[in-house]
Design an enzyme around this catalytic site. Sequence first.
Site, short mmCIF file in Angstrom:
data_model
loop_
_atom_site.label_atom_id
_atom_site.label_comp_id
_atom_site.label_asym_id
_atom_site.label_seq_id
_atom_site.Cartn_x
_atom_site.Cartn_y
_atom_site.Cartn_z
N GLU A 153 0.85 -1.19 0.00
CA GLU A 153 0.00 0.00 0.00
C GLU A 153 0.89 1.24 0.00
OE1 GLU A 153 -2.17 0.65 3.82
OE2 GLU A 153 -1.50 -1.40 4.25
N CYS A 181 -3.47 -3.61 4.21
CA CYS A 181 -2.55 -4.60 4.78
C CYS A 181 -2.93 -6.04 4.44
CB CYS A 181 -2.50 -4.45 6.31
SG CYS A 181 -2.12 -2.78 6.83
N HIS A 222 -2.45 -9.85 12.33
CA HIS A 222 -1.95 -8.60 11.74
C HIS A 222 -1.62 -7.66 12.89
CE1 HIS A 222 -1.45 -4.99 9.51
NE2 HIS A 222 -2.52 -4.43 10.05
N1 CAA Z 1 1.02 3.63 30.45
C1 CAA Z 1 0.45 2.51 29.97
N2 CAA Z 1 -0.59 2.51 29.09
C2 CAA Z 1 -1.02 3.70 28.64
C3 CAA Z 1 -0.47 4.90 29.07
C4 CAA Z 1 0.59 4.86 30.02
N3 CAA Z 1 1.17 5.96 30.49
N4 CAA Z 1 -1.13 5.91 28.44
C5 CAA Z 1 -2.06 5.35 27.65
N5 CAA Z 1 -2.01 4.00 27.77
C6 CAA Z 1 -2.80 3.01 27.06
C7 CAA Z 1 -4.27 3.37 26.95
O1 CAA Z 1 -4.99 3.03 28.12
C8 CAA Z 1 -4.67 2.51 25.75
O2 CAA Z 1 -4.83 1.18 26.16
P1 CAA Z 1 -6.19 0.38 25.77
O3 CAA Z 1 -6.24 0.41 24.27
O4 CAA Z 1 -5.96 -0.98 26.29
O5 CAA Z 1 -7.31 1.13 26.39
C9 CAA Z 1 -3.42 2.55 24.89
O6 CAA Z 1 -2.35 2.97 25.73
C10 CAA Z 1 -3.51 3.50 23.71
O7 CAA Z 1 -3.93 4.72 24.21
P2 CAA Z 1 -4.96 5.61 23.38
O8 CAA Z 1 -6.11 4.78 22.92
O9 CAA Z 1 -5.23 6.85 24.12
O10 CAA Z 1 -3.99 5.93 22.14
P3 CAA Z 1 -4.19 6.88 20.93
O11 CAA Z 1 -5.62 7.15 20.65
O12 CAA Z 1 -3.28 8.03 21.10
O13 CAA Z 1 -3.60 5.95 19.76
C11 CAA Z 1 -4.18 4.31 18.12
C12 CAA Z 1 -3.88 4.57 19.60
C13 CAA Z 1 -5.58 4.81 17.82
C14 CAA Z 1 -4.10 2.82 17.85
C15 CAA Z 1 -3.14 5.08 17.26
O14 CAA Z 1 -1.86 4.57 17.49
C16 CAA Z 1 -3.43 5.01 15.79
O15 CAA Z 1 -4.21 5.79 15.25
N6 CAA Z 1 -2.76 4.08 15.08
C17 CAA Z 1 -2.89 3.95 13.63
C18 CAA Z 1 -4.14 3.17 13.26
C19 CAA Z 1 -4.08 1.74 13.69
O16 CAA Z 1 -3.04 1.19 13.95
N7 CAA Z 1 -5.25 1.08 13.72
C20 CAA Z 1 -5.33 -0.32 14.06
C21 CAA Z 1 -6.43 -1.04 13.32
S1 CAA Z 1 -6.38 -0.67 11.56
C22 CAA Z 1 -5.24 -1.77 10.93
O17 CAA Z 1 -4.90 -2.72 11.54
C23 CAA Z 1 -4.66 -1.48 9.57
C24 CAA Z 1 -3.31 -0.91 9.78
O18 CAA Z 1 -2.32 -1.63 9.80
C25 CAA Z 1 -3.20 0.53 9.93
#
Ligand code: CAA
Length: 399
Positions: A89, A121, A243
């Site tokens: 991609e 992916c 994945h």
């Molecule tokens: N210590 C330990 N854990 C902590 C922490 C700390 N200090 N601060 C936060 N966390 C934890 C949160 O509790 C959360 O855990 P849970 O999911 O178990 O609740 C985790 O860390 C992540 O925190 P947030 O949800 O607040 O994180 P975020 O919103 O900033 O980002 C994300 C997370 C949305 C996955 C982001 O990384 C993102 O957008 N990633 C890209 C998209 C992605 O990967 N999507 C996955 C599915 S799509 C797919 O699979 C296709 C692909 O390859 C892209």
Amino acid sequence: MERCYKHPMATNIGIDLISFHIPSYVLDLSVLADIRGVDPNKFVIGIGQERMAIVPPDQDIVTLAANAALPILERAGRDNIELLLFATESGIDQSKAASLFCHELLGLPASCRCLEVKEACYAATASLRMAAAMVAARPGSRALVLAADIARYDLASPGEPTQGAGAVAMLVSANPRVMALDPESGFYAEDIMDFWRPNYREEALVDGQYSTRMYLSTLIEAWNRYKAASGRGLADHAHFCFHLPFTKIAYKSFERLCRAEGAPRPEPEELERLIAPALRYNRQTGNTYTACVFEALCSLMDDPPAPLDGQRVGMFSYGSGCMAEFFSGVIQPGHREHLFTDAHRGQLEDRVPVTYRQYEDIFNYGVPTDGADHIFAPYRGGPFRLAGIKDHKRRYEPR
Ligand code: CAA
């Protein structure tokens, strides 16, 4: 009525050899956490990532994939490779398939169909199944499946710490030495906008929380179809490879599967045995998009908690947009002597750490888009590199 699928495979068909390649530079996520003012545990524990692969300017998906494939061809030769599928991609051209560049670099026969395959992916899994179908239809033929990606999100966005890069190459044949694919598979399609990259953008757009919810719900859809087709349950699989957009999702996935099956919540020791061995490499490379689930398989096979010979591995592939597939394969007796374990480990150990400033410079490195001559300085890397661009044409060379 559940739809399920049985692949028309007369004999054992699957992954004969598998090799992966990663860039030679790496950013420690503690450095990124410091700059972004985020608790490092959010990255290490919260999403389960420690480092991200950094791609120097003279590497792209073509060189990453060719570098992954070369060790396979040096060992298994090039005869009867009639299909070369390139899943990505991170395409470098809207028209020409990246596989054609690799076809030349790798010295493959002219009688070989070359295509690029796209569905986020998921494309490598689809390519693997299509390659297996071709091998089934043409006894004696072999196929090469390449999966290479460079995951880019906007700087300082939530997706940034999940960036990564890498490539996996798989030789697909009858009587494979590494993994025989089970004929059954369960898949699921739905038109959604959870993660996408319009043609005019270098970085992906994503609704992160929504994409994670869709990943997990389509896992259950695909699993239910796989289960209906195969009659297998969770206990029929010695390990699971998911994945991995970030490794924490593997734990969420298995817990979700257990819940869907009415099984008790898995104990930590069970998760360590069934799930964790497949996560080691991804924690160090970041998201490799199409290559992820097969990088996970390499991670498991290179350092399994117990011998894998004859063991069945459950595999889940998710591509945003979205396509999901649950499938499985049986690790072949004697497979260990056909792995590239030392080469994989060596690449991970030999990487050069970059500073935050170097990461941002590489991220923002722009090549001319007007056809002007451009020469790439040599960086560390595998056997092939991108040497330059001239008249809008990329020029690759052996190192
Ligand atoms: N210590 C330990 N854990 C902590 C922490 C700390 N200090 N601060 C936060 N966390 C934890 C949160 O509790 C959360 O855990 P849970 O999911 O178990 O609740 C985790 O860390 C992540 O925190 P947030 O949800 O607040 O994180 P975020 O919103 O900033 O980002 C994300 C997370 C949305 C996955 C982001 O990384 C993102 O957008 N990633 C890209 C998209 C992605 O990967 N999507 C996955 C599915 S799509 C797919 O699979 C296709 C692909 O390859 C892209």
